[in-house]
Design an enzyme around this catalytic site. Sequence first.
Site, PDB file in Angstrom:
ATOM      1  N   CYS A   1    -107.931  38.160 -71.047  1.00 15.27           N
ATOM      2  CA  CYS A   1    -108.535  37.100 -70.241  1.00 15.27           C
ATOM      3  C   CYS A   1    -108.313  37.481 -68.781  1.00 15.27           C
ATOM      4  O   CYS A   1    -108.239  38.660 -68.452  1.00 15.27           O
ATOM      5  CB  CYS A   1    -107.927  35.751 -70.584  1.00 15.27           C
ATOM      6  SG  CYS A   1    -106.148  35.653 -70.291  1.00 15.27           S
TER       7      CYS A   1
ATOM      8  N   HIS B   1     -95.919  19.880 -64.816  1.00 17.66           N
ATOM      9  CA  HIS B   1     -97.063  19.750 -65.723  1.00 17.66           C
ATOM     10  C   HIS B   1     -96.873  18.460 -66.511  1.00 17.66           C
ATOM     11  O   HIS B   1     -95.966  18.343 -67.331  1.00 17.66           O
ATOM     12  CB  HIS B   1     -97.134  20.952 -66.666  1.00 17.66           C
ATOM     13  CG  HIS B   1     -98.454  21.097 -67.362  1.00 17.66           C
ATOM     14  ND1 HIS B   1     -98.829  20.299 -68.414  1.00 17.66           N
ATOM     15  CD2 HIS B   1     -99.482  21.954 -67.153  1.00 17.66           C
ATOM     16  CE1 HIS B   1    -100.031  20.656 -68.834  1.00 17.66           C
ATOM     17  NE2 HIS B   1    -100.457  21.652 -68.076  1.00 17.66           N
TER      18      HIS B   1
END
Length: 687
Positions: A29, A609
């Site tokens: 990726c 997060h």
Amino acid sequence: MTSATTRDRAEEIIRAVGGPANVRALTHCATRLRFELRDASVVDQQAVEAVPGVMGAVPQSGDRYQVVVGGAVQTVFTQIMGLPEMAGVGVGRQSDADVKAAARSKARGKVAWLDAVFEYLSDSFRPLLGVLLGASLIIAFAAVLDALGVVDFRADDKPATWVFVDAMWRAVFYFLPIMVAYNAAKKLQVDPWLGATVMAAVMTPNFLSLTDAATTVCTTNATLGTTACVADVFGLPMQLNDYGGQVFVPLIMVAVLAPLYRGLKRVFPENIQMVFVPFLSMVVMIPVTAFLLGPLGIWLGSGLGDGLAWLNGNAPIVFAIVIPLIYPFLVPLGLHWPLNALMLVNLNTLGYDFIQGPMGAWNFACFGATAGVLVLAVRDKDVQMRQTATGALAAGLLGGISEPSLYGIHLRFKRIYPRMLVGCLTGGVIIGVLGGVDTNAFAFTSLLTIPVFSPIPVYLIAIAAAFAVSMVLVIVSDYRTPEQRAEARAAREQAEADLALESASVAAPVAATVGAGAPAAGPVAAAPAAPAAPAAPTTAVLAPVAGEVVPLAEVDDPVFASKALGEGVGVVPSDGVVVAPVAGELLTVADTGHAFGLKTADGVEVLVHVGIDTVKLAGTGFEVAVRKGEHVAAGDRLVTVDLGVVREAGYDTTTLVTVVNARALARVEPRPAGTVARGAVVVDVEP
């Protein structure tokens, strides 16, 4: 740590994951190498993470394994795949050829002879795409000049220059039977020049001059306005035809030539085959083609064309709808070539074609779907899909080529086809209701060939509607399933976090070098300015929420649990107020409010997060209180979260706080699990 070359790094990574024999497939990726291994248990994770340039390793479910490399991933991937020992390893993502083969395999294999016929047709035409496209663009250029009144290309007394331009594109279509015969013979493992020669024999000036022979009888059909001639050859009647542009004749001829050719090769010894096999093949096949196969091919093509013409004339709406709706299924299977051949037959027998107009509705619906994918890729910052869609859209709009869109995008995402078919239907209905669209040329349906269709306004409205409907439907409803969208967003988040980690790991030693290497100041006349007070060192990371602390290894997220995004803890929150765990600058603030990146004055980088997979909520239930670039103090509110909304949607509310550049610091030590208040110390830090 000593630096290593890229090749050394590639070899070390492969050695650490178990060697080339353990790698089933490899892709990447934006920041990570993604391995599909035969046995993930043999991976030496410590060795992987010790490779210079590797920022972390993340075991996945099954035998999948990720290695975080950062922005250099493309270089490392290329170097790994270039290693001699990796020659037999494939890439995880299917190539366009793989997608094509998979699509065709679904409809192939049940009737072997039918499969062989369609493969024969496809391979006889496919190599000619380039010259056919070139000829269609020349036609489009001529049509534009004709529309602008520069020159009348339909006039009988055109200047020599424009007659020559006509010859440039007519050469392709007139000699198309010879080209098709060459490819067909090659497909059936016959000397391709032999197939081309047999077809050329009935297209020579000598053959055409038979219409003027004394024994030739010609009759005129007053109704159709056609003339049929029969010559007396060897005492037998031979129907004379103009075979220029005919495609069924060479296909039938080569199918008969192939068994004869193989039979002759079995009869004659190899040392004399070169002389007698071509000789006898020509002696037999040229007369058979002229007397029997040529007229048969003309009759077959005309019959099929007349049948479609009848449907177009008696049920134009049905015809205009059926053509664009069946093409999306014919093209991936390679079954569209018979219809393409009929277009050429229509042009030769009728002087115009009525199939290409409705076909344009399908093509532009296909391109519209690709445009929708491109819009979403740009919005989602999906670099790989943006590149794929841009190339496919350019090939479609400028060249009329649908294959890059089909094999590169549409067949990979099943949600696209239903939306594209609505566009096909829309364009087909418009063409049918408004009376149909014809063309007097064989042209790939692109923006450049619009002028060759008539009436242009009807065709333009139809293809614009097909394009717009497909594009809007894809944009509104997306081409991915919710799971695929979440996966793409997660991959993007991972990439951003990985790049942040990479920049932090680079910046830390640079800052240290600059600080240590500053030269001593020499004596000066003026008194030196008072030095700025150094920032207090960061010694602790605070709990961003109140709740229960859990070790990072126990959180239900493999990326955080592997500590690829740094050392830290998770906190199961008791309320939804999330505050800054350190004082510093906000480097990142997610639009969805679920993630924040902070950097302290002394270089400690912290990631907060909120929840797991909460990016899928797209900001619902999140009230963000800060903006990127702001400086905040420890304890300042970052976001208020409606935990009920998060839980009701089925997502884990565990809030994660990590030091992403932990490796650049002297010590990063999480505190034990337990109940904490908001603002209590959860991680001890020593820069």
